[in-house]
Enzyme design. Sequence first.
Site, PDB file in Angstrom:
ATOM      1  N   LYS A 149       0.815  -1.210   0.000  1.00  0.00           N
ATOM      2  CA  LYS A 149       0.000   0.000   0.000  1.00  0.00           C
ATOM      3  C   LYS A 149       0.861   1.277   0.000  1.00  0.00           C
ATOM      4  O   LYS A 149       0.427   2.311  -0.485  1.00  0.00           O
ATOM      5  CB  LYS A 149      -0.928   0.022   1.220  1.00  0.00           C
TER       6      LYS A 149
HETATM    7  C1  LIG Z   1      -4.411  -4.787   0.316  1.00  0.00           C
HETATM    8  C2  LIG Z   1      -3.637  -6.034   0.241  1.00  0.00           C
HETATM    9  C3  LIG Z   1      -3.929  -7.035  -0.695  1.00  0.00           C
HETATM   10  C4  LIG Z   1      -5.100  -6.923  -1.640  1.00  0.00           C
HETATM   11  O1  LIG Z   1      -4.940  -5.906  -2.584  1.00  0.00           O
HETATM   12  P1  LIG Z   1      -6.198  -5.326  -3.377  1.00  0.00           P
HETATM   13  O2  LIG Z   1      -5.699  -4.180  -4.133  1.00  0.00           O
HETATM   14  O3  LIG Z   1      -7.209  -4.957  -2.332  1.00  0.00           O
HETATM   15  O4  LIG Z   1      -6.703  -6.445  -4.239  1.00  0.00           O
HETATM   16  C5  LIG Z   1      -3.127  -8.142  -0.748  1.00  0.00           C
HETATM   17  N1  LIG Z   1      -2.076  -8.291   0.107  1.00  0.00           N
HETATM   18  C6  LIG Z   1      -1.766  -7.365   1.025  1.00  0.00           C
HETATM   19  C7  LIG Z   1      -0.623  -7.603   1.948  1.00  0.00           C
HETATM   20  C8  LIG Z   1      -2.523  -6.208   1.123  1.00  0.00           C
HETATM   21  O5  LIG Z   1      -2.201  -5.278   2.042  1.00  0.00           O
END
Ligand SMILES: *Cc1c(COP(=O)(O)O)cnc(C)c1O
Length: 498
Positions: free
Chosen positions: A113
């Site tokens: 993120k």
């Molecule tokens: C948010 C997240 C996901 C999923 O990603 P999306 O964009 O919501 O599909 C997968 N793995 C981790 C570690 C995340 O923080």
Amino acid sequence: MKYQSTRNKSICVDSAWAIKNGISPEGGLYVPTQIPQVTLDDIENYSRLSYKERASEILGLYLTDYTKEELDFCAENAYLPEKFGSENTAPVASLTDTLNILELWHGPTCAFKDMALQILPYLLKKAIEKTGEDNQVVILVATSGDTGKAALEGFKDVEGTKIQVFYPVDGVSKIQKLQMTTQSGANVSVCAVKGNFDDAQTGVKKIFTDEEYKKALSEKGYTLSSANSINWGRLAPQIVYYFSAYCDLLKEGKISKGEKINIVVPTGNFGNILAAYYAKSMGLPVGKLICASNSNNVLTDFITTGTYDRNRNFYTTVSPSMDILISSNLERLLYHISGGDDALVAQYMSLLSKEGKYTVNEDIKKQISDLFYGGCCDDNETAKTISKYFEKFSYVADTHTAVALNVYEKYVEETKDETVTVIASTANPFKFNQAVISAISPETSFDKVDEFELLDILSEKGNIEIPTALSELKTKEVRFTTVCEKENMRDNTDKFLD
Ligand SMILES: *Cc1c(COP(=O)(O)O)cnc(C)c1O
């Protein structure tokens, strides 16, 4: 380049407005009116650039109301080597000739993120200037664990903004919870919700689309915005790293110019994999997009059958950031592959909200199964996969990355497709230390071991270094302890803004 709403395309705005608003007033998501195209020569040129330069170039194709200087500034400040460990913001680790891991978790909060949430505050600050906004911008976030912390870290003490995060009270790992409840900054607030991620997300969406409430806030000097992946300013920066991975493989001679790669993404809200779809649609040579889910396999079923049905058990898994039954960004995909049929998308989304399910038409179903492969794996398989990659490659994968690796293996088994593949690795294994160390040492029980001792054990056993951002949580003061009912989230926003 303009942005229109997936549910009403007569709503059409510049990217600065799309980023500032987060979501369109009638509940639709902003999408670009066209998808910009790049050539193989462009990609070859990008391969000579650093990550932040690649980011500025690719963002420039979408955020055409930002100047080159503005985007350079945003990318430069977002992807500082101090924050990402090195100039190599998103390094690729090659395990074999075909299997490559795109490590997206070297940022300050140890999850992918950060790739978007370190740059979003810069993009948003510019958007505030560009749109002549006088109000303070209030970011409301629903998180399954990682977005919350990454958004807090990105927006803390950013002038002209305030941020409030809602997380499901029992839906995040201990480390994730501590990361959020100890957050510093004068403009931040964190609240646990009695419910799951979907409840938190629905609550935030409700606040966003309540026009009367927004009007009342505006009179108090506040404008709402979002840092969830419904915000275009979150998605656009995510497109960059798929290009970057391709460029790195090209530069190292692991693929030839124009050679296709497959991309595997552990998926929750469908944001990360949608970014890969945009990259492919722009001309990045990509074969299959492989969508990996945990036991909450609503997307696997959707890709296979064409029916999206959220009426099912919700599982709490060892990959909590994917414990999601309403994948918001799918709406954008439906819009694009239906040729911009806003009425159809609005109809599907209304069915989803009223009945919890919808079935796409044959044409959309066919396109989706051409583009995507969907697979899933349960917690047991996740643990076995972590253990297997550790034994075989001495590589420690986090639980989410392991879901991707497992589904990748199923895909290869089924199709015998030997295309060079990039796995999106979404979290640092220390973030989910309990599940990871238990997978690597299945003979030992770690149930009663203290969180910080676990970091040490994983470091020693896995031969990997503990990120300081996690070890220092031990001595940080917990600032936020509020827990609210899912019906009362707005009261907490009121309190925060009072
Ligand atoms: C948010 C997240 C996901 C999923 O990603 P999306 O964009 O919501 O599909 C997968 N793995 C981790 C570690 C995340 O923080």
